[in-house]
Design a protein around this motif. Structure first.
Motif, PDB file in Angstrom:
ATOM      1  N   LYS A 132       1.089  -1.661  -0.364  1.00  0.00           N
ATOM      2  CA  LYS A 132      -0.510  -0.120   0.084  1.00  0.00           C
ATOM      3  C   LYS A 132       0.956   1.105   0.787  1.00  0.00           C
ATOM      4  O   LYS A 132       0.385   2.483  -0.624  1.00  0.00           O
ATOM      5  CB  LYS A 132      -0.538   0.278   1.012  1.00  0.00           C
ATOM      6  N   ILE A 137      -0.939  -1.373  -4.362  1.00  0.00           N
ATOM      7  CA  ILE A 137      -2.392  -1.488  -3.119  1.00  0.00           C
ATOM      8  C   ILE A 137      -2.880  -0.532  -2.926  1.00  0.00           C
ATOM      9  O   ILE A 137      -2.781   0.230  -2.433  1.00  0.00           O
ATOM     10  CB  ILE A 137      -2.747  -3.221  -3.434  1.00  0.00           C
ATOM     11  N   SER A 138      -4.439  -0.495  -3.186  1.00  0.00           N
ATOM     12  CA  SER A 138      -5.314   0.841  -2.033  1.00  0.00           C
ATOM     13  C   SER A 138      -6.168  -0.140  -1.219  1.00  0.00           C
ATOM     14  O   SER A 138      -6.253  -1.170  -1.092  1.00  0.00           O
ATOM     15  CB  SER A 138      -5.967   1.775  -2.773  1.00  0.00           C
ATOM     16  N   GLY A 139      -6.314   0.721   0.134  1.00  0.00           N
ATOM     17  CA  GLY A 139      -7.513  -0.526   1.073  1.00  0.00           C
ATOM     18  C   GLY A 139      -6.930   0.576   2.432  1.00  0.00           C
ATOM     19  O   GLY A 139      -6.082   1.670   2.449  1.00  0.00           O
ATOM     20  N   ILE A 143      -9.034  -3.475   5.641  1.00  0.00           N
ATOM     21  CA  ILE A 143      -8.934  -4.739   4.049  1.00  0.00           C
ATOM     22  C   ILE A 143      -7.604  -5.145   4.843  1.00  0.00           C
ATOM     23  O   ILE A 143      -7.570  -6.167   4.174  1.00  0.00           O
ATOM     24  CB  ILE A 143      -9.147  -3.463   3.907  1.00  0.00           C
ATOM     25  N   LEU A 147      -6.817  -9.142   4.027  1.00  0.00           N
ATOM     26  CA  LEU A 147      -6.113  -9.609   2.393  1.00  0.00           C
ATOM     27  C   LEU A 147      -5.066 -10.735   3.234  1.00  0.00           C
ATOM     28  O   LEU A 147      -4.786 -11.601   2.384  1.00  0.00           O
ATOM     29  CB  LEU A 147      -6.346  -7.859   2.007  1.00  0.00           C
ATOM     30  N   LEU A 187      -5.641 -10.542  -4.805  1.00  0.00           N
ATOM     31  CA  LEU A 187      -5.202  -9.243  -5.039  1.00  0.00           C
ATOM     32  C   LEU A 187      -5.777  -7.772  -5.610  1.00  0.00           C
ATOM     33  O   LEU A 187      -5.768  -7.609  -5.931  1.00  0.00           O
ATOM     34  CB  LEU A 187      -4.439  -9.006  -4.636  1.00  0.00           C
ATOM     35  N   TYR A 190      -7.945  -4.603  -5.519  1.00  0.00           N
ATOM     36  CA  TYR A 190      -7.217  -3.989  -5.150  1.00  0.00           C
ATOM     37  C   TYR A 190      -5.628  -2.548  -5.520  1.00  0.00           C
ATOM     38  O   TYR A 190      -4.821  -2.376  -5.182  1.00  0.00           O
ATOM     39  CB  TYR A 190      -6.514  -4.319  -3.585  1.00  0.00           C
ATOM     40  N   THR A 192      -3.675  -0.396  -7.843  1.00  0.00           N
ATOM     41  CA  THR A 192      -4.083   0.815  -8.408  1.00  0.00           C
ATOM     42  C   THR A 192      -4.218   0.393  -9.732  1.00  0.00           C
ATOM     43  O   THR A 192      -3.456  -0.159 -10.344  1.00  0.00           O
ATOM     44  CB  THR A 192      -3.482   1.690  -8.044  1.00  0.00           C
TER      45      THR A 192
END
Length: 214
Positions: A132, A137-139, A143, A147, A187, A190, A192
């Motif tokens: 992240k 990835i984002s969240g 989350i 994950l 994944l 999530y 980007t």
């Protein structure tokens, strides 16, 4: 290599190739060309050998999967983590295939396993948080924790699931890499928009690994 280490590595090889339930300490001694008495000098029974194999697994897991603090991840880092996870599954596949029985008959091993699982949950979460921070990835943090649990579940259950599908057939590396694809599929929502090209490169790479001749 010392005799004790030879016993551990030979046992691991035999357990993987023939199944742990089919192998006795006499089989291990015969494979090494030593007397059963020599083997019992180092290990009182087969269960002690299994615990030593588990410790070897934990050491290799720590060396390859423990995240480095405050590290921005690259495509190479992500590939290394995925490869390391499933390479360890391959090296210690008898444990994954027969985990419930191994833990049920050895409370000491079960305690060691549960402690390791707590560490692994933390590592998985930290790796996802690094993904992240690296904008792969984002969240939110909740989350990422969910994950991490899903990824850990896939890794832990994959060999058992495949063994059930094969009805006693042999687990192969290509089948393990199908598990990597399951992780990537989990994944994917999530990732980007900016990192989707990296995701596709990863996915294409592991498709090729899963399609290799068995």
């Amino acid at each position: 290599m010392k005799t004790k280490d030879k016993i551990i590595h030979t046992s691991l090889q035999l357990f993987n190739e023939r199944g742990e339930r089919q192998i006795t300490t006499n089989h291990i001694a015969a494979e090494l060309g030593i007397s059963p008495g020599n083997l019992y000098y180092h290990f009182g029974n087969k269960q002690e050998i299994i615990r030593s194999i588990f410790q070897l697994y934990v050491e290799q897991l720590e060396n390859s999967f423990r995240p480095h603090a405050d590290q921005l991840l690259s495509l190479d880092h992500l590939t290394q983590y995925l490869d390391a996870s499933f390479e360890l599954m391959w090296r210690f596949r008898f444990m994954y295939a027969n985990l419930l029985e191994l833990l049920a008959r050895d409370p000491e091993l079960e305690t060691q396993y549960q402690n390791m699982q707590l560490e692994l949950s933390n590592w998985s979460r930290d790796i996802l948080l690094q993904l992240k921070d690296s904008r792969f990835i984002s969240g939110d943090d909740a989350i990422m924790a969910e994950l991490a649990d899903s990824v850990k579940f896939i890794i832990g259950a994959w060999i058992g699931y495949q063994s059930a599908q094969l009805k006693g057939g042999e687990i192969t590396k290509p089948r393990l890499y199908q598990g990597v694809l399951k992780i990537l599929f989990t994944l994917r929502p999530y990732f980007t928009e900016e990192s989707m090209s990296i995701y596709q490169r990863l996915y294409d790479h592991y498709v090729k690994c899963a399609e290799r001749s068995e």
